[in-house]
Design an enzyme around this catalytic site. Sequence first.
Site, PDB file in Angstrom:
ATOM      1  N   LYS A 102       0.744  -1.335   0.026  1.00 21.03           N
ATOM      2  CA  LYS A 102      -0.113   0.061   0.111  1.00 21.03           C
ATOM      3  C   LYS A 102       0.853   1.240  -0.038  1.00 21.03           C
ATOM      4  CE  LYS A 102      -0.430   0.302   4.904  1.00 21.03           C
ATOM      5  NZ  LYS A 102      -1.335   0.423   6.286  1.00 21.03           N
TER       6      LYS A 102
ATOM      7  N   ARG B 217     -10.577   0.034  15.369  1.00 23.20           N
ATOM      8  CA  ARG B 217     -10.498   0.619  14.153  1.00 23.20           C
ATOM      9  C   ARG B 217     -11.328   0.060  13.389  1.00 23.20           C
ATOM     10  NH1 ARG B 217      -4.285   1.241  11.878  1.00 23.20           N
ATOM     11  NH2 ARG B 217      -4.937  -0.979  11.079  1.00 23.20           N
TER      12      ARG B 217
ATOM     13  N   TYR C 203      14.718  30.152   9.647  1.00 25.00           N
ATOM     14  CA  TYR C 203      13.699  30.921  10.178  1.00 25.00           C
ATOM     15  C   TYR C 203      13.576  31.028  11.771  1.00 25.00           C
ATOM     16  CZ  TYR C 203      11.266  30.715   5.707  1.00 25.00           C
ATOM     17  OH  TYR C 203      10.990  30.958   4.374  1.00 25.00           O
TER      18      TYR C 203
ATOM     19  N   MET D  52      10.564  24.017   3.536  1.00 24.03           N
ATOM     20  CA  MET D  52       9.610  23.256   2.619  1.00 24.03           C
ATOM     21  C   MET D  52      10.718  22.700   1.518  1.00 24.03           C
ATOM     22  SD  MET D  52       6.580  24.377   0.093  1.00 24.03           S
ATOM     23  CE  MET D  52       5.467  24.632   1.236  1.00 24.03           C
TER      24      MET D  52
END
Length: 392
Positions: A43, A141, A271, A319
């Site tokens: 998957k 679940r 940052y 990013m």
Amino acid sequence: MIRLGGAGSLTPLAEAVVDLDAIAHNVRTLAGRTGAELLAVVKADAFGHGVLPVARTVLAAGARWLGVTSRAEALTLRAGRIDAPLLCWLHGEDEDFAPVVAARIDLSVASAGHLRGIAAGAGRAGVPADVHLKVDTGLSRNGAPDGEWPELVRLARGFEAVGRVRVRGVWSHLAAAETPADPRNTTQMRRFGRALAWARAQGLTPDLVHLANSAALVGLPQTHFDLVRAGIAVYGVEPLPELPVGLRPAMTLRSRVILTKRVAAGTGISYGHDYLTAAPTTLALVPVGYADGVPRAAGGAAQVWIQGRRCRVAGRVTMDQIVVDVGDLPVRTGDEVLVFGPGDRGEPTVADWAGWAGTNPHEIFTGIGARVGRRYLPVRAGRHSGRERVNV
């Protein structure tokens, strides 16, 4: 200086190198620990490793089944000419199941509503649907809880009688297999045994009973039954680090330095200036960030491998890029940067990154973005060399 990617193609700023020989080794190793059939979980694009190359590799290495989450994933495998038995386990009640039934894809069933939808799809497809009834034994679940299990079993028996479905399997999933001694495993096994006995008493005769995931395959042999479902272990992450079985990590995430600069002590990096240089140092800019799968949460602790040493990621992961404090190393533009690898040389591993980010290796692998190139090293008969390449 390194080059990423192949001749004639746009050069990616980073690439994930997938060692198919390691995946084949892992499958053989895992299959050798059980008498059950092995289902390789592919998957999420084979945990970010590439679903079609991985599917072909695991089947050639001895896996008998493949497991995916969605109908789209399952049909992608069939479109890729993968004809092996295939189990798909997450879907809504109102989906169009006819195409997957016609493609001979086994479907998990978690409720009466799901079973009715699948039976309707089988009617449209003109062939019975092979289903695996899933009982919730404590994960809370997916799967039918105890109170709904009798209805699901009786409904399945009725649909079998009219040729709409064939109950091929009964299964569940463990909540605490990563801790084999956890008493919740015993509780779940007992509940599973009761659910299976009820199904058989109602006339169901499943060929495949399955409960074990990667961790249970290694640490709970009493859960193996007819089929074991290996996920993260296929990709070389030891599911029980305290009980290693000799798996080989299959993926290396690599990039290169695209800029260097010398800065003074007390220079703030990235940052917020969370990181201040302690002394005059060289900074290396590496073009990977959280859009490429480098977790932002790892900033402040993470390291990468440059020129034979671990070097700290300086400041926040952004990013598209990270800044690395390389000290006085003579790093140049074009030098290779290993974000993670097998760890054979001391480089960080995916488990290291998972620890720094407070997550698991699964999230690191599946978070690797689409702009990261993939390159495949083939299955080979001789010693693992790490140099060959195959396009798949």
